[in-house]
Design an enzyme around this catalytic site. Structure first.
Site, PDB file in Angstrom:
ATOM      1  N   ALA A 207       0.803  -1.233   0.000  1.00  0.00           N
ATOM      2  CA  ALA A 207       0.000   0.000   0.000  1.00  0.00           C
ATOM      3  C   ALA A 207       0.832   1.278   0.000  1.00  0.00           C
ATOM      4  CB  ALA A 207      -0.940  -0.004   1.213  1.00  0.00           C
ATOM      5  N   CYS A 339      15.731   1.257  -0.581  1.00  0.00           N
ATOM      6  CA  CYS A 339      15.675   0.075   0.287  1.00  0.00           C
ATOM      7  C   CYS A 339      17.065  -0.477   0.540  1.00  0.00           C
ATOM      8  CB  CYS A 339      14.827  -1.014  -0.341  1.00  0.00           C
ATOM      9  SG  CYS A 339      13.200  -0.443  -0.775  1.00  0.00           S
TER      10      CYS A 339
HETATM   11  N1  PMP Z   1       9.589  -4.939  -4.397  1.00  0.00           N
HETATM   12  C1  PMP Z   1       9.776  -3.759  -5.007  1.00  0.00           C
HETATM   13  C2  PMP Z   1       9.863  -3.714  -6.501  1.00  0.00           C
HETATM   14  C3  PMP Z   1       9.899  -2.595  -4.251  1.00  0.00           C
HETATM   15  O1  PMP Z   1      10.082  -1.426  -4.859  1.00  0.00           O
HETATM   16  C4  PMP Z   1       9.812  -2.675  -2.844  1.00  0.00           C
HETATM   17  C5  PMP Z   1       9.965  -1.441  -1.979  1.00  0.00           C
HETATM   18  N2  PMP Z   1      11.067  -0.656  -2.319  1.00  0.00           N
HETATM   19  C6  PMP Z   1       9.607  -3.920  -2.250  1.00  0.00           C
HETATM   20  C7  PMP Z   1       9.492  -5.028  -3.065  1.00  0.00           C
HETATM   21  C8  PMP Z   1       9.472  -4.067  -0.766  1.00  0.00           C
HETATM   22  O2  PMP Z   1       8.217  -3.569  -0.384  1.00  0.00           O
HETATM   23  P1  PMP Z   1       7.830  -3.261   1.136  1.00  0.00           P
HETATM   24  O3  PMP Z   1       8.503  -1.976   1.477  1.00  0.00           O
HETATM   25  O4  PMP Z   1       6.341  -3.134   1.095  1.00  0.00           O
HETATM   26  O5  PMP Z   1       8.267  -4.408   1.951  1.00  0.00           O
END
Ligand code: PMP
Length: 402
Positions: A207, A339
């Site tokens: 979300a 990330c």
């Molecule tokens: N997959 C992709 C392609 C993403 O961009 C991200 C978030 N950067 C994630 C997975 C991980 O999602 P979440 O932050 O909801 O754990």
């Protein structure tokens, strides 16, 4: 922190839309019961909210309600899909993925390799081509083996915005009787995602990438035609038909549904995509106008359909991206993927495109969103130009960066 921030980091996360906040607020102080407490009216009310929201999310994805499993976000959804398929009945077997996947796909696969599984990581079209970042279908077909259990390919990339041809990929996988998982975290809420049309078996979403709250996401698990079965990864109270235990995050689920409904109306109207595309192109044109050629990372901007309209990723030759950012503290942009920004390694996505270490150090990802305005883009250009020019004058080149 500067008083006003120009936020161009919408692929890392998005601001929660105020309408989503309004939809969530009553769940905190009125419908606060446990959705599993069906012994009283308040619990039933919470359970009804979950069901209404789940129906609405399923409708946006053209799925059935029973095919949606709520998770804490796409990291968990990816782990559930990949580990869930592999560990249900197997102790070995083969997986296929792509070098440019998110770590939330690559890392669970690497862990499975340590447990006896094998994996192939497909390469992508190198940078400098209009379709840079695309996988090659013949390479995918060649990689499939009689013991291949799962292929995992993301729909849209979080760093370079490339959109993979999921329908063709599904056809290949199913022709070889292999399941396909799609990490659609950057796609859901932004481009049409119809699980029936695509034909995918598993699809992850989150979300906070589409103006909803953090800590809530979902996994679509096919039940029509061929039912996909997963080994649960979180066990406990047996919620969600034992597929994912844990008390349901009712405010999060309500917020995710409200957020997706808003996005769906934008997708249907096709208005937001065009607006974002104009803003993104204005940003790139403005920067190049003042700074000269800034090589693009990823597919050509003109190839709409092949690149998300919110994404720009380009190099500022011989200047360190981190230094540019520190010279423009009013601006929120990202070097590579947020990330992995705690990770000193250069972006594995850009490296997979054949972009050199120095070029990666000089790259920035800028992503526009629903709340980005044209004056903000113009101001962002000014701030970046000022920062780059001062680096050029006083020097901080990418090769000297850490
Ligand atoms: N997959 C992709 C392609 C993403 O961009 C991200 C978030 N950067 C994630 C997975 C991980 O999602 P979440 O932050 O909801 O754990």
């Amino acid at each position: 922190m500067p008083e006003t921030i120009i936020y161009l980091d919408n692929q890392a996360t998005t601001r929660v839309d105020p309408r989503v906040v309004q939809a969530m607020l009553p769940v905190f102080d009125r419908s606060y019961a446990n959705a599993g407490s069906v012994t009283h009216e308040l619990g039933l009310a919470a359970s009804d909210l979950v069901e209404e929201s789940a129906e609405s999310i399923a409708k946006c994805l053209n799925a059935r309600r029973s095919e949606i499993v709520f998770t804490s976000g796409a990291t968990e959804s990816n782990n559930l899909a990949i580990r869930g398929v592999c560990l249900r009945r197997h102790t070995s077997g083969h997986l296929v993925t792509v070098q440019t996947e998110h770590k939330a796909v690559l890392d669970p696969i690497a862990k499975l390799e340590k447990q006896g599984f094998e994996a192939t990581r497909l390469s992508v079209v190198p940078n400098g081509n209009d379709d840079a970042g695309l996988i090659r279908l013949d390479e995918l077909e060649d990689s499939l083996r009689s013991d291949t259990l799962l292929v995992s390919v993301m729909m849209a990339n979080n760093e370079i915005g490339i959109v993979q041809p999921i329908r063709e990929i599904v056809e290949l996988c199913h022709a070889h009787d292999v399941l396909l998982h799609v990490d659609a975290t950057q796609a859901v809420g932004h481009i049409p995602v119809d699980v029936q049309h695509l034909g995918v078996d598993l699809l992850s979403f989150s979300a906070h990438k589409f103006y909803g709250p953090k800590g809530i996401g979902g996994l679509y698990v096919r039940r029509t035609d061929r039912r996909v079965r997963l080994a649960s990864q979180i066990d406990g109270g047996g919620q969600q038909e034992n597929r994912r235990s844990g008390t349901l995050n009712v405010p999060g689920i309500v917020g995710m549904a409200a957020a997706l409904e808003l996005c769906q109306s934008e997708i249907d109207a096709q208005s937001e995509d065009q607006r974002r595309c104009q803003l993104r192109n204005r940003l790139y044109a403005g920067l190049q106008d003042k700074l000269g050629d800034l090589p693009l990372n990823g597919p050509a901007l003109e190839r709409s359909g092949l690149r998300l309209s919110n994404n720009l990723n380009c190099q500022f030759p011989n200047i360190d991206g981190h230094s540019i950012m520190s010279g423009a503290p009013e601006l929120a942009v990202s070097s590579g993927s947020a990330c992995t920004s705690a990770d000193p390694e250069p972006s594995h996505v850009l490296a997979a495109l054949g972009i050199t270490h120095d070029e990666i150090q000089s790259s920035l990802r800028m992503s526009v969103g629903r709340f980005t305005t044209e004056p903000e883009i113009d101001r962002a250009v000014e701030l970046l130009v000022r920062s780059v020019e001062s680096m050029r004058q006083f020097g901080t080149d990418s090769s000297s960066s850490v």
